[in-house]
Design an enzyme around this catalytic site. Sequence first.
Site, PDB file in Angstrom:
ATOM      1  N   GLU A 270     111.278  35.640  34.139  1.00  0.00           N
ATOM      2  CA  GLU A 270     112.632  35.566  34.056  1.00  0.00           C
ATOM      3  C   GLU A 270     113.276  33.909  34.059  1.00  0.00           C
ATOM      4  OE1 GLU A 270     115.081  38.356  36.167  1.00  0.00           O
ATOM      5  OE2 GLU A 270     113.470  39.694  36.557  1.00  0.00           O
TER       6      GLU A 270
ATOM      7  N   ARG B 105     106.719  25.911  42.488  1.00  0.00           N
ATOM      8  CA  ARG B 105     106.402  26.219  43.915  1.00  0.00           C
ATOM      9  C   ARG B 105     106.310  27.677  43.671  1.00  0.00           C
ATOM     10  NH1 ARG B 105     110.409  29.828  45.766  1.00  0.00           N
ATOM     11  NH2 ARG B 105     112.572  29.590  44.821  1.00  0.00           N
TER      12      ARG B 105
ATOM     13  N   TYR C 152     121.791  38.657  24.456  1.00  0.00           N
ATOM     14  CA  TYR C 152     120.859  40.018  24.396  1.00  0.00           C
ATOM     15  C   TYR C 152     120.334  40.121  22.884  1.00  0.00           C
ATOM     16  CZ  TYR C 152     121.844  41.094  29.162  1.00  0.00           C
ATOM     17  OH  TYR C 152     122.461  41.244  30.657  1.00  0.00           O
TER      18      TYR C 152
HETATM   19  P1  ADP Z   1     119.932  41.105  33.286  1.00  0.00           P
HETATM   20  O1  ADP Z   1     119.557  41.908  34.595  1.00  0.00           O
HETATM   21  O2  ADP Z   1     120.438  42.012  32.313  1.00  0.00           O
HETATM   22  O3  ADP Z   1     118.791  40.022  32.662  1.00  0.00           O
HETATM   23  P2  ADP Z   1     121.425  38.887  34.097  1.00  0.00           P
HETATM   24  O4  ADP Z   1     122.507  39.166  35.362  1.00  0.00           O
HETATM   25  O5  ADP Z   1     120.217  38.310  34.666  1.00  0.00           O
HETATM   26  O6  ADP Z   1     121.283  40.143  33.681  1.00  0.00           O
HETATM   27  O7  ADP Z   1     122.107  37.943  33.199  1.00  0.00           O
HETATM   28  C1  ADP Z   1     121.179  37.556  32.105  1.00  0.00           C
HETATM   29  C2  ADP Z   1     121.804  37.743  30.853  1.00  0.00           C
HETATM   30  O8  ADP Z   1     122.774  36.700  30.781  1.00  0.00           O
HETATM   31  C3  ADP Z   1     120.912  37.046  29.599  1.00  0.00           C
HETATM   32  O9  ADP Z   1     120.060  38.195  29.223  1.00  0.00           O
HETATM   33  C4  ADP Z   1     121.813  36.156  28.626  1.00  0.00           C
HETATM   34  O10 ADP Z   1     122.153  37.313  27.873  1.00  0.00           O
HETATM   35  C5  ADP Z   1     122.896  35.804  29.516  1.00  0.00           C
HETATM   36  N1  ADP Z   1     123.027  34.498  29.848  1.00  0.00           N
HETATM   37  C6  ADP Z   1     123.959  33.759  29.967  1.00  0.00           C
HETATM   38  N2  ADP Z   1     123.692  32.492  30.322  1.00  0.00           N
HETATM   39  C7  ADP Z   1     122.360  32.445  30.574  1.00  0.00           C
HETATM   40  C8  ADP Z   1     121.632  31.270  31.168  1.00  0.00           C
HETATM   41  N3  ADP Z   1     122.483  30.073  31.406  1.00  0.00           N
HETATM   42  N4  ADP Z   1     120.411  31.594  31.572  1.00  0.00           N
HETATM   43  C9  ADP Z   1     119.813  32.979  31.194  1.00  0.00           C
HETATM   44  N5  ADP Z   1     120.647  33.951  30.754  1.00  0.00           N
HETATM   45  C10 ADP Z   1     122.033  33.720  30.465  1.00  0.00           C
HETATM   46 MG    MG Z   2     117.958  38.936  34.158  1.00  0.00          MG
END
Ligand code: ADP
Ligand code: MG
Length: 303
Positions: free
Chosen positions: A221, A246, A233
Amino acid sequence: MVACGAVIGLATSTSRASLGRKLASKPWLHSVFAATACGDEVPEGKPAPDVFAEAARRLGVSPCDCLCFEDAPSGVQGAVAAGMRVVVVPSLPDAHDGLAVLPPNNHGPGVVELLPSLLAWQPVGYGLPPFADVIGGVVIPVTPPIRLRGPVVRGFGRGSRDLGIPTANLDADALLRGSVAEAVTGIYAGWASIGESADVHMMVMSIGWNPQFKNTHKTAEPWILADFDEPFYGKEIRLVACGYVRPEAAFSSLPALVQRIHQDAADTRAALAHPALAELQHDAWLAPGSSAGSSSGAAREVD
Ligand code: ADP
Ligand code: MG
């Protein structure tokens, strides 16, 4: 002898003849070991202490001054019986079952640390200088880097909601092709690009066990260290993880975890400025639609 004055020996159950065959394909290891002791050169094999005691004797050091790295319970038992301190790095997830873990800084014989990987071992904890190739005293270069690409899928949405740190989730197929199952768990520094854009961003990525898959699958992730106007997405994400920051750790509270991830991001930014890691932002893997990045190819084909 390594630069700091320590000597490295090998205590193996393998016979001398078999060790010779194994080392033949890795000739650089000959200069690493100042002494070797084999299973057929001592009265009793592991878990008896004999082969460890013999290796120490050939090194000219006392067992109590030795730090032993072991992956198997019988070896741990033998090294402890020889009077050594032992760092356990299990090669199988359940290999440490039944091993009593004593607190670090214990100076007597026994298990002093249980680690997910040798990457997680910190020589400074033992009064030794850090490894010469560690960047900024923190990040260990990963060669070859871990290269992943695939569509961004939905997770639980916890990253943004609970931590304020979004992490893009890759689909299971991309993780499989990228050999994530074999990767050491922990936090990695690297480079990322998304969709049709050729922009390359810094990223901090966690590789670990995802409860969604009942802990049977490791996931990767990445948190991209850049601002995006909207979620991405369904778009393709391309990743090159080139530094190990780490191992995974437990945190007493959510704020403590968030603080640590921000520290990881700061360590990542600093390490990626180093020429050895900076040059990987130009890796062909990160280019949209590049042949190196064909989603049907093996994930490590450009190594
Ligand atoms: P999920 O559980 O669906 O992965 P998150 O709360 O972890 O949800 O948010 C991830 C989503 O946010 C990513 O799939 C992407 O579409 C969006 N996103 C926006 N900015 C970022 C970033 N800086 N790094 C990673 N994902 C990001
Ligand atoms: Mg996520």
